[in-house]
Design a protein around this motif. Sequence first.
Motif, PDB file in Angstrom:
ATOM      1  N   ARG A 192       1.102  -1.201  -0.495  1.00 14.57           N
ATOM      2  CA  ARG A 192       0.100  -0.693   0.366  1.00 14.57           C
ATOM      3  C   ARG A 192       0.592   1.020  -0.059  1.00 14.57           C
ATOM      4  NH1 ARG A 192      -4.951   0.774   0.910  1.00 14.57           N
ATOM      5  NH2 ARG A 192      -6.025   2.463   1.865  1.00 14.57           N
ATOM      6  N   ILE A 193       0.170   2.035  -0.802  1.00 20.39           N
ATOM      7  CA  ILE A 193       1.122   3.774  -0.634  1.00 20.39           C
ATOM      8  C   ILE A 193       0.305   4.097  -0.252  1.00 20.39           C
ATOM      9  CG2 ILE A 193       2.460   4.898  -2.197  1.00 20.39           C
ATOM     10  CD1 ILE A 193       3.365   2.635  -4.194  1.00 20.39           C
ATOM     11  N   HIS A 194       0.448   5.584   0.263  1.00 22.02           N
ATOM     12  CA  HIS A 194       0.332   6.819   0.828  1.00 22.02           C
ATOM     13  C   HIS A 194       0.493   7.655   0.344  1.00 22.02           C
ATOM     14  CE1 HIS A 194      -2.100   4.238   4.271  1.00 22.02           C
ATOM     15  NE2 HIS A 194      -0.458   3.787   4.152  1.00 22.02           N
ATOM     16  N   PHE A 195       0.091   9.184  -0.576  1.00 24.28           N
ATOM     17  CA  PHE A 195       0.379   9.684  -1.422  1.00 24.28           C
ATOM     18  C   PHE A 195       0.244  11.331  -0.367  1.00 24.28           C
ATOM     19  CE2 PHE A 195       0.529  13.182  -4.060  1.00 24.28           C
ATOM     20  CZ  PHE A 195       2.409  13.197  -4.811  1.00 24.28           C
ATOM     21  N   VAL A 196       1.250  11.930  -0.088  1.00 28.24           N
ATOM     22  CA  VAL A 196       0.914  13.270   0.578  1.00 28.24           C
ATOM     23  C   VAL A 196       0.980  14.658  -0.333  1.00 28.24           C
ATOM     24  CG1 VAL A 196       0.955  14.579   3.072  1.00 28.24           C
ATOM     25  CG2 VAL A 196       1.206  12.434   2.665  1.00 28.24           C
ATOM     26  N   ALA A 197       0.597  15.321  -0.613  1.00 28.54           N
ATOM     27  CA  ALA A 197       0.408  16.836  -1.216  1.00 28.54           C
ATOM     28  C   ALA A 197       0.755  17.793   0.347  1.00 28.54           C
ATOM     29  CB  ALA A 197      -0.539  17.474  -2.415  1.00 28.54           C
ATOM     30  N   LEU A 198       2.441  18.180   0.001  1.00 27.24           N
ATOM     31  CA  LEU A 198       2.122  19.158   1.231  1.00 27.24           C
ATOM     32  C   LEU A 198       2.369  20.358   0.461  1.00 27.24           C
ATOM     33  CD1 LEU A 198       3.234  19.929   4.431  1.00 27.24           C
ATOM     34  CD2 LEU A 198       5.168  19.027   3.827  1.00 27.24           C
ATOM     35  N   GLY A 199       1.893  21.613   1.652  1.00 30.81           N
ATOM     36  CA  GLY A 199       2.026  22.942   1.215  1.00 30.81           C
ATOM     37  C   GLY A 199       1.586  23.470  -0.471  1.00 30.81           C
ATOM     38  N   ASN A 200       1.082  24.647  -0.137  1.00 33.07           N
ATOM     39  CA  ASN A 200       0.327  25.183  -1.289  1.00 33.07           C
ATOM     40  C   ASN A 200      -0.655  23.910  -1.737  1.00 33.07           C
ATOM     41  OD1 ASN A 200       0.489  27.596  -1.831  1.00 33.07           O
ATOM     42  ND2 ASN A 200       2.335  28.034  -3.014  1.00 33.07           N
ATOM     43  N   THR A 201      -1.643  23.888  -1.036  1.00 32.19           N
ATOM     44  CA  THR A 201      -2.361  22.527  -2.000  1.00 32.19           C
ATOM     45  C   THR A 201      -3.365  23.397  -2.528  1.00 32.19           C
ATOM     46  OG1 THR A 201      -3.879  22.939   0.015  1.00 32.19           O
ATOM     47  CG2 THR A 201      -1.664  20.991   0.204  1.00 32.19           C
ATOM     48  N   LEU A 202      -4.045  22.190  -3.588  1.00 29.35           N
ATOM     49  CA  LEU A 202      -5.233  22.527  -4.521  1.00 29.35           C
ATOM     50  C   LEU A 202      -6.550  22.558  -3.472  1.00 29.35           C
ATOM     51  CD1 LEU A 202      -4.082  21.017  -7.706  1.00 29.35           C
ATOM     52  CD2 LEU A 202      -3.605  23.161  -6.556  1.00 29.35           C
ATOM     53  N   PRO A 203      -7.462  23.040  -4.318  1.00 25.29           N
ATOM     54  CA  PRO A 203      -8.992  23.169  -3.724  1.00 25.29           C
ATOM     55  C   PRO A 203      -9.873  21.335  -3.621  1.00 25.29           C
ATOM     56  CG  PRO A 203      -8.885  24.907  -5.370  1.00 25.29           C
ATOM     57  CD  PRO A 203      -7.733  24.263  -5.708  1.00 25.29           C
ATOM     58  N   ALA A 204      -8.756  20.737  -4.836  1.00 23.29           N
ATOM     59  CA  ALA A 204      -9.569  18.700  -3.910  1.00 23.29           C
ATOM     60  C   ALA A 204      -8.400  18.160  -3.790  1.00 23.29           C
ATOM     61  CB  ALA A 204     -10.748  18.779  -5.239  1.00 23.29           C
ATOM     62  N   PRO A 205      -8.225  16.939  -3.525  1.00 25.17           N
ATOM     63  CA  PRO A 205      -7.017  16.287  -3.994  1.00 25.17           C
ATOM     64  C   PRO A 205      -7.537  15.467  -5.715  1.00 25.17           C
ATOM     65  CG  PRO A 205      -8.875  15.030  -2.293  1.00 25.17           C
ATOM     66  CD  PRO A 205      -9.163  16.732  -2.818  1.00 25.17           C
ATOM     67  N   LEU A 206      -6.155  14.896  -6.407  1.00 26.43           N
ATOM     68  CA  LEU A 206      -6.502  13.667  -7.497  1.00 26.43           C
ATOM     69  C   LEU A 206      -7.856  12.805  -6.910  1.00 26.43           C
ATOM     70  CD1 LEU A 206      -5.862  13.469 -10.337  1.00 26.43           C
ATOM     71  CD2 LEU A 206      -4.194  12.013  -8.953  1.00 26.43           C
ATOM     72  N   PRO A 207      -8.650  12.450  -7.483  1.00 26.00           N
ATOM     73  CA  PRO A 207     -10.440  11.658  -7.467  1.00 26.00           C
ATOM     74  C   PRO A 207      -9.362  10.385  -7.274  1.00 26.00           C
ATOM     75  CG  PRO A 207     -10.839  13.058  -9.625  1.00 26.00           C
ATOM     76  CD  PRO A 207      -9.000  13.552  -9.382  1.00 26.00           C
ATOM     77  N   ILE A 208      -9.803   9.423  -6.511  1.00 25.66           N
ATOM     78  CA  ILE A 208      -9.436   7.855  -5.955  1.00 25.66           C
ATOM     79  C   ILE A 208      -9.345   7.333  -7.331  1.00 25.66           C
ATOM     80  CG2 ILE A 208     -11.754   6.667  -5.304  1.00 25.66           C
ATOM     81  CD1 ILE A 208      -8.396   6.594  -4.459  1.00 25.66           C
ATOM     82  N   ASP A 209     -10.627   7.662  -8.334  1.00 28.33           N
ATOM     83  CA  ASP A 209     -10.421   7.037  -9.688  1.00 28.33           C
ATOM     84  C   ASP A 209      -9.096   6.725 -10.507  1.00 28.33           C
ATOM     85  OD1 ASP A 209     -11.465   9.196 -10.772  1.00 28.33           O
ATOM     86  OD2 ASP A 209     -13.164   8.209 -11.051  1.00 28.33           O
ATOM     87  N   GLU A 210      -9.250   8.374 -10.273  1.00 27.65           N
ATOM     88  CA  GLU A 210      -7.405   7.964 -10.252  1.00 27.65           C
ATOM     89  C   GLU A 210      -6.557   7.898 -10.454  1.00 27.65           C
ATOM     90  OE1 GLU A 210      -7.085  12.194 -12.469  1.00 27.65           O
ATOM     91  OE2 GLU A 210      -9.302  12.650 -12.981  1.00 27.65           O
ATOM     92  N   HIS A 211      -6.512   6.974  -9.282  1.00 33.53           N
ATOM     93  CA  HIS A 211      -4.794   6.922  -8.704  1.00 33.53           C
ATOM     94  C   HIS A 211      -4.766   5.351  -9.336  1.00 33.53           C
ATOM     95  CE1 HIS A 211      -6.095   9.838  -5.193  1.00 33.53           C
ATOM     96  NE2 HIS A 211      -5.531   9.042  -4.682  1.00 33.53           N
ATOM     97  N   PRO A 212      -3.736   4.871  -9.288  1.00 30.20           N
ATOM     98  CA  PRO A 212      -3.129   3.654  -9.839  1.00 30.20           C
ATOM     99  C   PRO A 212      -2.643   2.497  -8.562  1.00 30.20           C
ATOM    100  CG  PRO A 212      -0.895   5.482 -10.118  1.00 30.20           C
ATOM    101  CD  PRO A 212      -2.069   6.274  -9.290  1.00 30.20           C
ATOM    102  N   LYS A 213      -3.294   0.890  -9.201  1.00 29.90           N
ATOM    103  CA  LYS A 213      -3.637  -0.119  -7.354  1.00 29.90           C
ATOM    104  C   LYS A 213      -2.288   0.773  -6.831  1.00 29.90           C
ATOM    105  CE  LYS A 213      -5.647  -3.237 -10.874  1.00 29.90           C
ATOM    106  NZ  LYS A 213      -4.986  -4.900 -11.251  1.00 29.90           N
ATOM    107  N   ARG A 214      -2.718   0.200  -5.325  1.00 28.98           N
ATOM    108  CA  ARG A 214      -1.413  -0.079  -4.421  1.00 28.98           C
ATOM    109  C   ARG A 214      -2.081   1.575  -3.788  1.00 28.98           C
ATOM    110  NH1 ARG A 214       3.580  -1.317  -4.863  1.00 28.98           N
ATOM    111  NH2 ARG A 214       3.619  -1.059  -6.307  1.00 28.98           N
TER     112      ARG A 214
END
Length: 242
Positions: free
Chosen positions: A135-157
């Motif tokens: 399993r892989i966790h992705f964190v965007a830290l600093g100067n973020t956007l209004p919304a994260p990347l939709p989960i259906d655009e995440h690769p497997k794991r």
Amino acid sequence: MLHAILHGKAGRVEQGGLSIRWSELFKRNEDLLTATFFGRLPYLSNGAFEAVLGCLIGLEQAKRLAPTFIEIELWPRLTEWEERGYVEPDVILRFENELVMVEVKPPIGRAQYQNQWRAQMTALSVETEYQEYERIHFVALGNTLPAPLPIDEHPKRFAPMTQLEWAALRRLLQDDEVFTISRQDEVARQDGAIRKDLLEAFRLFGMLPMVPSWQPLLDFASHPSLDLTAACQQLPLSLKMP
């Protein structure tokens, strides 16, 4: 190096034909902030490390992962993605069966952007060295956007990504209960020293107000004939992040 910069002993460095102070270079370069903050995490006690990790990926996940921490990688080069020569995320935290990848942006300046998130996720998902992790966790830290990347655009794991501002980490570092400053044992002293370094780095990067000089009010206290209004006007103004 941090203490040399803080005390004005680091000298100057040439950049773009100009001679600038290291303190100014530090403020302009998020890589130095990244190295200062994440490079010290492995030296924290288990409890403090878990608290910081919880700020990044959530407390429930942190409690599960923290005891299995292995190592930290700064700016690993992922080369097996065919669309470009390489991708270089800022931080990868390795745990026994999972990874945490962090893309860092400064608190003010360049913003996060989704194409970079997609590229880094895709590159990590195919890199041979990381195939064993469940399993892989992705964190965007600093100067973020209004919304994260939709989960259906995440690769497997990949778990659902999270976004975080530096202010949240600043508030955590300022929490006396997390760093148990009331204790006098070796662990508390170690965490306290690391905490102090990190807060000084945040201050140098403009994420904490500089310590003000109270000398005008001290002068007034010693000489009541002085104008109190004038003394107050001499106090420096500090801008605090929300």
